[in-house]
Scaffold this active site. Structure first.
Site, PDB file in Angstrom:
ATOM      1  CG  ASP A 267      -1.849   1.207   1.272  1.00  0.00           C
ATOM      2  OD1 ASP A 267      -1.941   1.922   0.240  1.00  0.00           O
ATOM      3  OD2 ASP A 267      -2.471   1.441   2.329  1.00  0.00           O
ATOM      4  CE  LYS A 274      -0.252   3.794   3.382  1.00  0.00           C
ATOM      5  NZ  LYS A 274      -1.114   4.409   4.411  1.00  0.00           N
ATOM      6  CG  ASP A 285      -2.398  -2.375   3.928  1.00  0.00           C
ATOM      7  OD1 ASP A 285      -2.948  -2.488   5.052  1.00  0.00           O
ATOM      8  OD2 ASP A 285      -2.770  -1.571   3.065  1.00  0.00           O
ATOM      9  CG  ASP A 344      -3.176   5.798   2.099  1.00  0.00           C
ATOM     10  OD1 ASP A 344      -3.024   4.575   1.877  1.00  0.00           O
ATOM     11  OD2 ASP A 344      -2.540   6.433   2.965  1.00  0.00           O
ATOM     12  CD  GLU A 346      -5.400   0.672   0.727  1.00  0.00           C
ATOM     13  OE1 GLU A 346      -5.424   1.876   1.024  1.00  0.00           O
ATOM     14  OE2 GLU A 346      -4.923  -0.199   1.478  1.00  0.00           O
ATOM     15  NE  ARG A 348     -11.720   3.331   4.195  1.00  0.00           N
ATOM     16  CZ  ARG A 348     -11.561   4.307   5.079  1.00  0.00           C
ATOM     17  NH1 ARG A 348     -12.499   5.227   5.244  1.00  0.00           N
ATOM     18  NH2 ARG A 348     -10.471   4.372   5.819  1.00  0.00           N
TER      19      ARG A 348
HETATM   20  N1  BES Z   1      -3.150   0.282   5.272  1.00  0.00           N
HETATM   21  C1  BES Z   1      -3.506   1.546   5.778  1.00  0.00           C
HETATM   22  C2  BES Z   1      -3.753   1.553   7.287  1.00  0.00           C
HETATM   23  C3  BES Z   1      -2.545   1.335   8.152  1.00  0.00           C
HETATM   24  C4  BES Z   1      -1.809   2.428   8.590  1.00  0.00           C
HETATM   25  C5  BES Z   1      -2.194   0.077   8.571  1.00  0.00           C
HETATM   26  C6  BES Z   1      -0.731   2.213   9.425  1.00  0.00           C
HETATM   27  C7  BES Z   1      -1.111  -0.120   9.400  1.00  0.00           C
HETATM   28  C8  BES Z   1      -0.373   0.954   9.829  1.00  0.00           C
HETATM   29  C9  BES Z   1      -4.792   2.024   5.107  1.00  0.00           C
HETATM   30  O1  BES Z   1      -4.972   1.613   3.800  1.00  0.00           O
HETATM   31  C10 BES Z   1      -4.713   3.504   5.084  1.00  0.00           C
HETATM   32  O2  BES Z   1      -3.868   4.026   4.422  1.00  0.00           O
HETATM   33  N2  BES Z   1      -5.605   4.159   5.816  1.00  0.00           N
HETATM   34  C11 BES Z   1      -5.604   5.568   5.901  1.00  0.00           C
HETATM   35  C12 BES Z   1      -7.032   6.039   5.822  1.00  0.00           C
HETATM   36  C13 BES Z   1      -7.163   7.506   5.612  1.00  0.00           C
HETATM   37  C14 BES Z   1      -6.694   7.875   4.225  1.00  0.00           C
HETATM   38  C15 BES Z   1      -8.607   7.893   5.788  1.00  0.00           C
HETATM   39  C16 BES Z   1      -4.968   5.952   7.226  1.00  0.00           C
HETATM   40  O3  BES Z   1      -5.167   5.248   8.226  1.00  0.00           O
HETATM   41  O4  BES Z   1      -4.231   6.930   7.254  1.00  0.00           O
HETATM   42 ZN    ZN Z   2      -4.064  -0.124   3.255  1.00  0.00          ZN
HETATM   43 MN    MN Z   3      -4.040   2.888   2.398  1.00  0.00          MN
END
Ligand code: BES
Ligand code: ZN
Ligand code: MN
Length: 502
Positions: A267, A274, A285, A344, A346, A348
């Site tokens: 991811d 990111k 992920d 990001d 993604e 869901r």
């Molecule tokens: N895979 C990430 C969540 C994640 C973050 C897992 C850190 C493990 C450690 C997910 O896809 C993501 O990027 N979520 C975003 C959501 C936001 C864009 C609303 C997040 O948590 O920042």
């Molecule tokens: Zn993710």
């Molecule tokens: Mn993500």
């Protein structure tokens, strides 16, 4: 895996011996045999070390006589308070204390007479093998003297036949945990969606039926959400359906349990990219999917009497000229449309289409999805609990209780209309993120809940486990060495065993 055997009790004449002692054993206990053999050296050393048998206390006695290289005493606490977690932790402590030995005998007779019975020795074995696991396939220059040597444990117990019988299902569980840990540890250039699907196909040798969907089938089903995530990557997405029909009822009679995993093999965030620092962590992920795959291996490996379907959505989230943009509107397989505000968010999107497929194809008794879904769940719960979101109180209680017995803690989080409002979109049925960072794990769960359908006017029981904070550990913890934890495999195996078999 460490080689485990349960021989008839007799003390070794050489090598290493581990003694388990409850606090109640200090006056008299099985350890006295070793004490006599060494002319009282064991007791003298335990007294000098002020060893009291407290839970987690470990004392090593070097060259105590009788040909032994070392005797390691491990405390169990009070016998009446023995739990499987105490026995597992003792097994894990033994492994750490034995790193310089290639084999050892553990005298676990002190576990007998406590509440665990013959299972106690098997719990000890489970803790030991789980702790001894190591991912070293990419270490080519490590010297053999630097590698952990321990290869075999003989466990002396009051009831060797009972211990052997209790070990068989735990061994299958450990194999499942190792599969998950391996998948989560693999680097993202090796483990891309098609390769991960191949590792699922390998479960056929355990009797699991495996079906793989590629982009063509996804298009046919109108799965615009997972395809939207995939379109920025040169790696094709996959959905894998793994079926274990162990109930003996045949397909028609059964409402299978459905376990669904987020499998983003890497991811980057996509166009909503990111920051560079720590981005390598996003290889894990796919831990939700990895957990579902390991769970299927465990259930099939121990021939669980239950019908289960595991479904995983496998995809790589990359930025490129073909990647989806913030602002894109995608149509999910359910027909609902989503405005992609943040590429990001993604996971869901992937789950939306896989959940739909699970409900179309099967009549799930319930659905449990696992996903490293939000960084916000780490802000809320740290690394100590995974977040539990559910529309069903009974299922929630069962999940929390199962987690408690195996040391995988869940904390229930709220759902509700006020959160759901935050994912309304001005131009589509919903958007893929809430208004701001507030309640980020909850708005993510609300999004998934929009894809849970009803049957006979009742929503299908569903639980979502946000494992972003628990899938990976930066420190050794009892039977879980640092790195990929496989959080959820043991919990769900226990849920099935305690409530849905037979
Ligand atoms: N895979 C990430 C969540 C994640 C973050 C897992 C850190 C493990 C450690 C997910 O896809 C993501 O990027 N979520 C975003 C959501 C936001 C864009 C609303 C997040 O948590 O920042
Ligand atoms: Zn993710
Ligand atoms: Mn993500």
């Amino acid at each position: 895996m460490l080689d485990i055997s349960f021989p008839k009790a007799s003390l070794p004449k050489a090598g290493a011996l581990v003694l388990l002692l409850a606090e109640d054993d200090l006056a008299a206990g099985p350890w006295q045999e070793a004490d006599e053999a060494t002319g009282g050296a064991v007791l003298r050393a335990l007294q000098a070390a002020e060893f009291k048998g407290k839970k987690g206390q470990v004392t090593t006695i070097l060259a105590p006589g009788a040909g032994l290289s070392r005797v390691i005493a491990i405390g169990l606490g009070l016998r009446a308070k023995l739990t499987s977690i105490v026995a597992e932790n003792a097994g894990a402590s033994a492994v750490t204390a034995l790193s310089a030995e290639s084999e050892a005998v553990i005298d676990a007779r002190a576990l007998a007479g406590g509440p665990l019975g013959a299972e106690g020795a098997a719990d000890l074995a489970l803790g030991a093998v789980l702790r001894a696991w190591r991912f070293d396939k990419y270490r080519t220059t490590e010297k053999s003297e630097d590698k952990p040597k321990l290869a075999a444990l003989s466990i002396l117990s009051a009831d060797p036949a009972g211990a052997r019988a209790a070990w068989a299902p735990r061994k299958a569980l450990a194999e499942g945990v190792f599969l998950t840990r391996t998948l989560v540890s693999e680097p993202p250039n090796v483990l891309f969606p098609a390769e991960m699907a191949e590792r699922c196909v390998a479960l056929e040798k355990l009797g699991v039926q495996v079906e793989v969907l590629g982009p063509k089938e996804m298009k046919k089903h109108g799965m615009g959400a997972i395809l939207g995530v995939a379109q920025g990557s040169v790696q094709e997405p996959r959905i894998v359906v793994m079926r274990w029909n162990g109930s003996g009822k045949g397909k028609k009679a059964s409402q299978p349990l459905c376990f669904i995993g987020k499998g983003v093999t890497f991811d980057t965030g996509g166009i909503s990219i990111k920051p560079a620092g720590g981005m390598e962590d996003m290889k894990w992920d796919m831990a939700g999917a990895g957990t579902v795959i390991g769970l299927m291996a465990a259930l099939a490996g121990r021939k669980a009497k239950v019908d289960v379907v595991g479904l995983v959505g496998l995809v790589e989230n990359m930025p490129s000229g073909s990647a989806q943009r913030p602002g894109d509107v995608v149509k999910t397989a359910s027909g609902q449309t989503v405005e992609v505000i943040n590429t990001d968010a993604e996971g869901r999107l992937v789950l939306a289409d896989v959940l739909w497929y699970a409900q179309q194809k099967f009549q799930p008794k319930f659905m449990v999805d696992l996903a490293t879904l939000t960084g916000a769940i780490i802000v809320a719960l740290g690394h100590e609990h995974a977040g539990l979101f559910s529309n069903d109180d009974a299922l929630s209680q069962q999940l929390i209780a199962s987690g408690g017995t195996v040391g995988e803690a869940l904390w229930r989080m709220p759902l509700g209309d006020a959160y759901d409002k935050q994912i309304r979109s001005d131009i589509a049925d919903m958007k893929n993120v809430g208004g701001g960072r507030a309640g980020g794990s909850i708005t993510a769960a609300q999004f998934i809940q929009r894809f849970v359908e009803s049957r006979d006017g009742q929503p299908i029981p569903w639980a979502h486990l946000d494992i972003a904070g628990t899938a990976w550990s930066s420190k050794d913890q009892g039977p879980v060495p640092k790195g990929a934890t496989a959080f959820g495999v043991r919990l769900l195996d226990r849920l099935v065993a305690d409530h849905y078999e037979g």
